[in-house]
Design an enzyme around this catalytic site. Structure first.
Site, short mmCIF file in Angstrom:
data_model
loop_
_atom_site.label_atom_id
_atom_site.label_comp_id
_atom_site.label_asym_id
_atom_site.label_seq_id
_atom_site.Cartn_x
_atom_site.Cartn_y
_atom_site.Cartn_z
CB CYS A 1 -7.48 -24.02 10.42
SG CYS A 1 -8.03 -23.75 12.12
CG HIS B 1 -10.22 -20.35 13.31
ND1 HIS B 1 -10.77 -21.52 12.83
CD2 HIS B 1 -11.23 -19.44 13.32
CE1 HIS B 1 -12.04 -21.33 12.58
NE2 HIS B 1 -12.36 -20.09 12.88
CB CYS C 1 -12.68 -24.91 10.66
SG CYS C 1 -11.13 -24.07 10.31
CG ASP D 1 -2.10 0.90 1.05
OD1 ASP D 1 -2.17 1.61 0.02
OD2 ASP D 1 -2.96 0.93 1.95
CB CYS E 1 -10.52 -26.26 13.81
SG CYS E 1 -11.29 -24.64 14.05
CG ASP F 1 -6.27 -4.66 2.16
OD1 ASP F 1 -6.84 -3.98 1.28
OD2 ASP F 1 -5.94 -4.17 3.28
#
Lengths: 391, 391
Positions: B319, B348, B317, B93, B322, B279
């Site tokens: 991930c 997560h 989930c 940015d 999890c 983003d």
């Protein structure tokens, strides 16, 4: 004896021992360093990262977990392994050290200690029996007896009294452990049936007190023996002397655990005196403060000399931090206050400790521990000589 | 046009586009969410963990890196990729948003902005040219033009003036970018020769101002176009309306980037209006505050109802958080102040965002994005209805 526990010395090099300790949740190759996970978490990194570092066993703390979130809550979750999501062995310290170093106003009586929680001041108590019960609920692989920890500056009489009380408490802790093991305490769930219990030798820096503590503790009888009350301010040569004096009198067939030790060179010196197990907050705590261990000694990553240093922390290190990131980047993260600074530094320091233990084990296997020790101590300095301290 | 840059729309479902953006350091499958790594670090986790989450591109910030550690230092390290040890694409940015939201006292002039560093108060400046130079030194794959960001509560006249200035700055930024690209600025090293530059459309919530901004920005001509000045306090329906109105007029062949957006349902609504890139700090910042996203909405892990909850954050989930840890453990880590709480929560939440984008891309490929959107919005609520807020 716990059915799940065994220990075999597989090689020797001088007084250094290479061993294999089998626990309810897995095997620990010794000599071993156990990363500290006081609150059921190794500070700075996730347990996945701890596992990736190949730590075979971690510590957790009875006092801290009793205070928060509570051992009954953890028992209802199925024990500490299920609660944390950690499948490998866990050793729980008994909380004695924390009660005597961290808790608020305390009253020590023969039956136990009444103290204030360091979190909210509420009144709590621990005794040889309740510490055993809490550790049964936690379901650690190794439970430690509840000991009285004299301060590093106590008189000989104080050290003697604390050692004697620790002996009396050891007998009670073992009786309770055996009652728990044989199902005589039905209201205390045992999350890990094969839990082992280690005794703790006290006696400060007084060899005769140590001798009496060893004799008494071995008479009670435990799966293994820890040496407490060292690394509390005494000079390293004194610590090595007492550790060596104590280790030499402990049973050959049992692991020897030097509690709270230490600096990298302390590990090497202590293995040379027959120690098998270590734990210490240094690699994790110092990582969070920006101190990184290398084969030549520690460096302070916040030092401005590293701002433009494109090399890794330690060119000889195979950890992911050293393979992926420069000193300049680690310094930037530290100075910028990024949490990943703590994580990357912790990965490096724990890798350094665990890798040093791997090298120690290999050296003993090849019968060349003396040579390893000489090389290590030649290259390692507690003070990095090339470091300019600018902040 | 940058030689390294290309974008192809590979499938459509309504106004939603499935695309492939090729950058100097790799390919980004769109629609894509870009985790925010302001200070060359994604807050809470290591870049290894970001890579393991399969993030194909991350953000970094021109303002922050110019202030610390400095773009010249990063250039000497070989650019941002080498400095960070991150091999995949990076978008920087321009710092416009930070200058107008974070920096101390500032003077906006036609040539640029003079402002005080938020760290130490020293006087700094940014202009369309210097922001391009800094980003050339950083060597991001995508550089953003330096824009004037009007506040969310500004008048129409203020929004108009900021938009017009952003247009004049866009022409200067592009001229400087082209001079840098063609080697006419030899004293500014370009760490990534194939860098692309994105323009930014401003104009607040005024459609006629947006129209003039689009026309002017497209006339200058960039590899892609971003929509700035949204998600600054306006109601979601207004944001969706302006984003859709703007996206519909942007060139078909170029990616469209909705800056700073947003909540999970914002992503779905915006893809439906033709947006390709996003983003937002929400998944990482909220993770550190204990807010975890699930398919049914966010939950606050510090809530006491989770103290004994043995289930994962989100049973659907995949991930590592999890798969390995319970809500009860995550709550304990948060309450105990363990850093790994932030890391596990961040893993997560970023997984949730990146996985939502994977599902969005698949739905577009199969021509069933409308159905996906309906299902997602039916199940997702910004307020978890079953949550009892107790702290």
């Amino acid at each position: 004896m716990s059915a799940a526990f065994s220990f075999h010395v597989t090689a020797r090099s001088g007084r250094a021992r290479r061993g294999r300790m089998t626990l309810a949740h897995g095997v620990v190759e010794t000599p071993a360093f156990m990363p500290v996970g006081t609150q059921a978490a190794v500070k700075g990194i996730t347990l996945d990262q701890v596992a990736a570092l190949d730590a075979s066993i971690i510590l957790a703390n009875t006092y801290h977990l009793h205070v928060r979130p509570g051992d009954e809550l953890i028992a209802r979750a199925g024990g500490l392994h299920a609660f944390m999501g950690w499948t490998r062995p866990i050793l729980t310290d008994s909380g004695g050290f924390q009660v005597f170093s961290l808790a608020g106003r305390r009253i020590v009586r023969e039956d136990g200690v009444i103290f204030q929680s360091h979190l909210d001041g509420r009144q709590l108590s621990l005794s040889p029996e309740s510490a055993a019960d809490i550790q049964a609920r936690l379901g650690s692989d190794i439970a430690m007896v509840f000991d009285e920890c004299a301060s590093g500056t106590c008189t000989r009489d104080e050290a003697d009294a604390a050692m004697q009380r620790t002996l009396r408490w050891a007998a009670r802790a073992r009786a309770r452990f055996e009652a728990l093991s044989s199902g005589q305490v039905p209201d205390v769930p045992r999350a890990t049936p094969g839990q082992a219990q280690f005794g703790i030798v006290q006696g400060g820096t007084h060899k005769d007190l140590r001798d009496r503590s060893i004799a008494g503790t071995v008479t009670v009888g435990f799966e293994a023996y820890a040496i407490g009350g060292l690394s509390v301010g005494e000079p390293p040569p004194v610590m090595y002397d007492i550790a060596g004096h104590t280790a030499a009198q402990l049973p050959e067939h049992a692991p020897r655990y030097l509690m709270g030790v230490g600096m990298p060179d302390d590990l090497v010196e202590s293995v040379d005196r027959g120690i098998d197990l270590f734990d210490c907050v240094l690699p994790t705590r110092n990582a969070r403060n920006g101190q990184l261990f290398t084969r030549h000694g520690p460096i302070s990553i916040k030092n401005s000399q590293y701002a433009t240093d494109a090399g890794p922390v330690d060119p000889e290190c195979a950890c992911t931090t050293c393979r992926h990131h420069s000193r300049a980047y680690l310094r930037h993260l530290y100075v910028a206050g990024e949490m990943s600074a703590a994580a990357l530094n912790t990965v490096h320091n724990l890798h350094f400790y665990l890798d040093t233990m791997r090298e120690i084990r290999k050296a003993i296997e090849f019968g060349r521990f003396d040579e390893f020790k000489r090389e290590f101590l030649d290259s390692y300095s507690r003070r990095q000589p090339t470091e300019r301290v600018t902040e």
